[in-house]
Design a protein around this motif. Structure first.
Motif, PDB file in Angstrom:
ATOM      1  N   GLY A 187     -18.917  -0.707  -9.639  1.00  0.00           N
ATOM      2  CA  GLY A 187     -20.150  -0.712  -8.800  1.00  0.00           C
ATOM      3  C   GLY A 187     -20.215  -0.893  -7.660  1.00  0.00           C
ATOM      4  N   VAL A 188     -19.357  -1.937  -6.923  1.00  0.00           N
ATOM      5  CA  VAL A 188     -19.656  -2.123  -5.584  1.00  0.00           C
ATOM      6  C   VAL A 188     -19.610  -0.753  -4.695  1.00  0.00           C
ATOM      7  CG1 VAL A 188     -18.812  -3.551  -3.922  1.00  0.00           C
ATOM      8  CG2 VAL A 188     -19.139  -4.082  -6.740  1.00  0.00           C
ATOM      9  N   GLU A 189     -19.372  -1.173  -3.280  1.00  0.00           N
ATOM     10  CA  GLU A 189     -19.942  -0.040  -2.773  1.00  0.00           C
ATOM     11  C   GLU A 189     -19.009  -0.640  -1.370  1.00  0.00           C
ATOM     12  OE1 GLU A 189     -22.067   2.664   0.865  1.00  0.00           O
ATOM     13  OE2 GLU A 189     -22.839   1.331  -0.411  1.00  0.00           O
ATOM     14  N   LEU A 190     -17.859   0.197  -0.571  1.00  0.00           N
ATOM     15  CA  LEU A 190     -17.038  -0.200   0.220  1.00  0.00           C
ATOM     16  C   LEU A 190     -16.860   0.194   1.411  1.00  0.00           C
ATOM     17  CD1 LEU A 190     -13.602  -2.416  -0.379  1.00  0.00           C
ATOM     18  CD2 LEU A 190     -13.592  -0.639   1.381  1.00  0.00           C
ATOM     19  N   SER A 191     -17.235   0.518   2.684  1.00  0.00           N
ATOM     20  CA  SER A 191     -16.403   0.879   3.513  1.00  0.00           C
ATOM     21  C   SER A 191     -15.785   0.697   4.263  1.00  0.00           C
ATOM     22  CB  SER A 191     -18.139   1.582   3.676  1.00  0.00           C
ATOM     23  OG  SER A 191     -19.169   0.429   4.780  1.00  0.00           O
ATOM     24  N   TYR A 192     -15.608   1.688   4.928  1.00  0.00           N
ATOM     25  CA  TYR A 192     -14.812   0.674   6.485  1.00  0.00           C
ATOM     26  C   TYR A 192     -14.243   1.961   7.480  1.00  0.00           C
ATOM     27  CZ  TYR A 192     -10.840   4.174   5.171  1.00  0.00           C
ATOM     28  OH  TYR A 192     -10.582   4.982   4.124  1.00  0.00           O
ATOM     29  N   GLN A 193     -14.315   0.710   8.528  1.00  0.00           N
ATOM     30  CA  GLN A 193     -14.516   2.093  10.340  1.00  0.00           C
ATOM     31  C   GLN A 193     -13.306   3.203  10.060  1.00  0.00           C
ATOM     32  OE1 GLN A 193     -14.211  -1.236  13.740  1.00  0.00           O
ATOM     33  NE2 GLN A 193     -12.332   0.789  14.080  1.00  0.00           N
ATOM     34  N   LYS A 194     -13.645   3.962  10.291  1.00  0.00           N
ATOM     35  CA  LYS A 194     -12.702   5.597  11.029  1.00  0.00           C
ATOM     36  C   LYS A 194     -12.504   5.446  12.384  1.00  0.00           C
ATOM     37  CE  LYS A 194     -13.208   6.326   5.630  1.00  0.00           C
ATOM     38  NZ  LYS A 194     -13.098   7.597   4.732  1.00  0.00           N
ATOM     39  N   PRO A 195     -11.413   6.250  12.877  1.00  0.00           N
ATOM     40  CA  PRO A 195     -10.569   5.179  12.440  1.00  0.00           C
ATOM     41  C   PRO A 195     -10.160   4.276  13.440  1.00  0.00           C
ATOM     42  CG  PRO A 195     -10.435   6.687  14.985  1.00  0.00           C
ATOM     43  CD  PRO A 195     -11.262   6.407  14.230  1.00  0.00           C
TER      44      PRO A 195
END
Length: 446
Positions: free
Chosen positions: A318-326
């Motif tokens: 239930g945790v939102e994880l986002s990361y930079q692309k590219p």
């Protein structure tokens, strides 16, 4: 050349040459005085001779008051007529030619009176020059010896105060350190060899004191760890035992209860697994057998796979994880398994302490390093706690850490891994506003 060596050379040179210089100077002054005295005697002798010639050439010896001249010119006179009969002698000892008397040339002369009498005159001075010479030698040598003794006393006192006394203090300090007293500072203001040695000694003493305090804290932490682990292991084990017995006794009589019991047992075993894994990693650190196997990897390909996996795991919780692309593509020399272990620790810590969203950003810094920042919106860390979170066994909120299964070793292990990669972990955090952990790794240079 060191200052101490310079002082010792000055001491030895002054002790050898200064007394010689003083003796030589004194002899030169005494010689000058003797020359002056000799000149004075010569003048008296010459004046006496001129006076006698003048008087005897004009009158008979009986008409000349020689006593007055003897007293005035301080010269002894002996007068002989026609080379035979002594008709005047100012002293009974003049003919004996005492060793103390000095005869100045010419020693005798002849004068013819106006009546035609021939007088032979012999003169001697009573100046005791030999005694003056010996006296001058004794005075000069005495001054040299006095200067030598004075210099020896002064330099002995000086060396004792600036060398022997500090050495004695150093010996006393080493005895104190040997007995375990590390609060015994040495003070020495001179910046010479001894000063540098004492500065090094104080640095060593402070370092030993710091190591002793760290060792004491470490032992205290170890004891605390044993107590914590004993409790932390017992708690989930007791829970697992209770739920297993509940399943065996049929308390969980519905599918829903059984699934809940299994879920709790799974969570407790995961907690046990984390504790045991941390202890296993810590034992490797203790034995200096923490393995690092570096290889060349592309940062983009490596982190893309890792973060995709974490993204799915976080979503399950239930945790939102986002990361930079590219993700920036650079070459890194790392141990992929260990770096994944570090990232896992940071993400799991964030989730464990209340983060609902995570953001991971990667970039190449202006200093030529690769930076991976993990930002969360969790509970954050107090400013006074930030410097302590990497200490072994340290747990900020002990009750909460125990509840969440933390051993206090995860971040310490993570930092050790990054340091072995010649990198560092930078922490920025504020209470109730989340934290940012930045991994900084050097780029691989071909």
């Amino acid at each position: 050349m060191g200052k101490l060596k310079t002082r010792l050379i000055i001491a030895f040179v002054s002790i050898i040459f200064l007394p010689i210089l003083i003796t030589g100077t004194a002899l030169a002054l005494q010689s000058s005085q003797l020359e002056q005295k000799d000149k004075t005697v010569s003048q008296s002798y010459q004046q006496m001779e001129e006076w006698l010639r003048e008087q005897l050439s004009k009158r008979e010896i009986s008409q000349v008051n020689i006593e007055e001249a003897v007293e005035r010119f301080s010269t002894e006179v002996k007068v002989t007529e026609n080379g035979g009969e002594i008709i005047y002698q100012s002293s009974d000892n003049i003919s004996a030619a005492e060793s103390s008397a000095v005869t100045l040339p010419p020693a005798e002369f002849e004068v013819t009176s106006q009546e035609g009498h021939l007088y032979t005159i012999e003169m001697r001075t009573q100046a005791n020059l030999s005694r003056h010479i010996l006296q001058s030698i004794f005075i000069s040598v005495g001054l040299g010896v006095a200067a030598l003794i004075t210099l020896i006393i002064v330099w002995t006192w000086y060396i004792s105060r600036t060398i022997l006394l500090p050495l004695r203090e150093i010996y006393r300090a080493t005895e104190e350190v040997r007995e375990g007293n590390l609060d015994y500072p040495l003070t020495y203001k001179k910046k010479d060899e001894i000063g540098r040695f004492i500065k090094g000694f104080n640095t060593m003493r402070l370092h030993l004191k710091q190591l002793k305090e760290e060792q004491k804290q470490y032992e205290s932490s170890r004891q605390q760890l044993i107590a914590n682990v004993s409790h932390d292991l017992r708690t989930p084990l007791s829970s697992i035992k209770g739920y297993v017995e509940g399943l065996q006794d049929g308390i969980a009589d519905t599918k829903e209860k059984q699934d809940k019991y299994y879920q709790i047992i799974r969570r407790k075993t995961d907690q046990l697994d984390r504790l045991i894994e941390d202890l296993f990693q810590f034992s490797k650190m203790e034995l200096n057998k923490f393995p690092i196997h570096q290889e060349l990897v592309d940062s983009q390909a490596f982190l893309q796979d890792v973060l995709e996996e974490f993204e799915m795991e976080a979503e399950k919780k239930g945790v939102e994880l986002s990361y930079q692309k590219p993700i920036p593509s650079v070459t890194l020399s790392i141990d992929p398994e260990r770096i994944v272990q570090v990232i896992t620790n940071l993400i799991e810590n964030a989730i464990r302490y209340g983060a609902k969203s995570l953001e991971v950003n990667a970039k190449v810094s202006e200093q030529g390093t690769f930076q991976l920042a993990v930002h969360d919106d969790g509970a954050g860390i107090e400013a006074k706690e930030i410097d302590k979170i990497f200490l072994q066994f340290y747990r900020g909120e002990k009750s909460r850490s125990r509840e969440l299964g933390g051993s206090g070793l995860g971040l310490s292990i993570a930092q050790s891994i990054i340091q072995q990669h010649s990198g560092q972990i930078i922490v920025q955090s504020k209470p109730n506003k989340g934290s940012t952990f930045t991994l900084e790794l050097p780029l691989f240079m071909k």
